[in-house]
Design a protein around this motif. Structure first.
Motif: not given
Length: 426
Positions: A6-33
């Motif tokens: 369950l630790w794998d299940w619980g922590t995987q959103p950091w890799n999938t959502v944050v650093t791959t598909f969602v938040f990292s993409v948000y940070l490199v968007g035109p709103s930031f420069g």
């Protein structure tokens, strides 16, 4: 076993959502420069994070081995990831928040990766020589499924609709920022069973070492392994190579789908979801094969298939989206089993009492090799442009990923021996 997985299940959103598909993409968007500026900041922060992981993972693992405080250390690191994840809500879509966003992303990556090495070191406590492959596969597969399940909730609930859950919209980046709160809560809630069931080692083997003494002891461990059990050293080298290639498949898969095979943005998300589900199920199923024929055979078979499939994707790149749907998803069948079997192989050969330290070295060697796949991908794309004169030769990058996978396979075949499935650990 389930509490550990369950630790794998619980922590995987950091890799999938944050650093791959969602938040990292948000940070490199035109709103930031500008694209170049955001790429520069991302490169600086993630490079510092990679160096930090390489330096601290093995010595922290070494000290958890000595003190027995494995689960306490893992709990602190895991909930630090949850806290940092939730704190990303504070990053508004304005240039002034760019550095803060990537610094927090770097800190979370350090905590996540070091926690992962500590978590891997617990594998020998929750498994036996007869089922270590199944347990490793279950954990890795649960990670794939947990990450994509969280991504789908976030995509459907916040990202896709004009007005999402709780009335959230994309204005001021609130859709992405609110999703970060969900990810933080996800990690906190789903890892609670891990820490309720698993406890620190009641029989510590020594006291914590200082920084300099820790690095001296680490160097002594590496020398001892080279003199007395080189298979560990060679496996760390081989796995660093092929794990970087495995990471490259997911890193560049979305870009290839979009730019080479004509996928729309929505199709990329659907493909990513299907890829993770297939990888998760295949990884869970491969654990039984690992215990039956041995992890080395699973790794070798997976790498052979990955190189063959990657080469076929390159050859048939002009065939359109159908080619990538079929062959891309076929690639995903073999990525997870290679990763899970790599972890179980190392767990079988680690000297007693050294799990944290050796899995820390596992993280370090992976970080040292991490620039290789991007380098080979870029070189092959450039080579393709020279050879064909075409504007888009990104599909040549597939060859670069295949070369990295093949290099790891060759080292594995030449220098890493089999371990008997179900045999007692050395």
């Amino acid at each position: 076993m389930l509490a550990w997985a369950l630790w794998d299940w619980g922590t995987q959103p950091w890799n999938t959502v944050v650093t791959t598909f969602v938040f990292s993409v948000y940070l490199v968007g035109p709103s930031f420069g500008s694209a170049n500026h955001t790429a520069y900041v991302q490169s600086v922060c993630m490079t510092v994070a990679s160096v930090t992981i390489a330096l601290i993972a093995p010595v922290l693992g070494q000290n958890t081995d000595r003190t027995g405080r494995t689960m306490s250390t893992l709990r602190v690191l895991t909930w630090a990831v949850a806290l940092i994840n939730a704190a990303l809500f504070l990053i508004a879509d304005e240039p002034a928040y760019l550095w803060a966003g990537f610094v927090m992303l770097g800190l979370g990556t350090v905590a996540s990766e070091v926690a992962g090495s500590v978590y891997n070191g617990v594998l020998d406590r929750v498994s036996t020589p007869r089922n270590v492959g199944r347990v490793s596969g279950l954990g890795w597969g649960m990670g794939y499924l947990g990450g994509i399940f969280a991504l789908m909730i976030i995509y459907v609930g916040f990202i896709a609709p004009d007005v999402g859950l709780f009335g959230v919209t994309a204005e001021h980046g609130m859709a992405v920022r609110t999703a970060m709160l969900l990810c933080g809560a996800w990690t906190l809630v789903f890892t609670i069973p891990t820490f309720l069931v698993l406890r620190d080692d009641p029989a510590p083997r020594g006291s914590r070492l200082g920084v300099l003494d820790s690095y001296r002891a680490l160097l002594a461990t590496i020398v001892r392994l080279w003199r007395h059990d080189r298979r560990v050293v060679w496996f760390l080298l081989a796995s660093a190579l092929f794990r970087d290639g495995l990471t490259g498949i997911f890193t560049y898969g979305g870009a290839l789908a979009r730019n080479t095979f004509g996928f729309s943005a929505g199709q990329v998300v659907v493909f990513g979801a299907a890829a993770n589900v297939i990888a998760g199920v295949a990884t869970i199923c491969s654990g039984r094969l690992d215990d039956r024929v041995g992890p080395r055979a699973v790794i070798v078979g997976s790498l052979v298939m990955l190189v063959a499939l990657a080469t076929t994707v390159f050859v048939l790149h002009s065939g359109g989206s159908t080619v990538f749907w079929v062959l891309g998803l076929a690639l995903c069948v073999f990525v997870g089993p290679a990763q899970a079997a790599s972890r179980s192989y190392l767990a079988r050969i680690i000297p007693p009492g050294s799990s944290g330290e050796i899995f820390g070295l596992y993280a370090t060697t992976g970080r040292v090799a991490s620039p290789l796949a991007p380098l080979m991908f870029g070189l092959c794309v450039g080579l393709g442009a020279r050879l064909t004169g075409a504007e888009n030769t990104q599909y040549f990058g597939i060859v670069g990923i295949a070369v990295v996978l093949a290099a790891g396979l060759l080292v594995l075949l030449a220098k890493v021996p089999k371990v008997t499935a179900g045999a007692a650990r050395d």
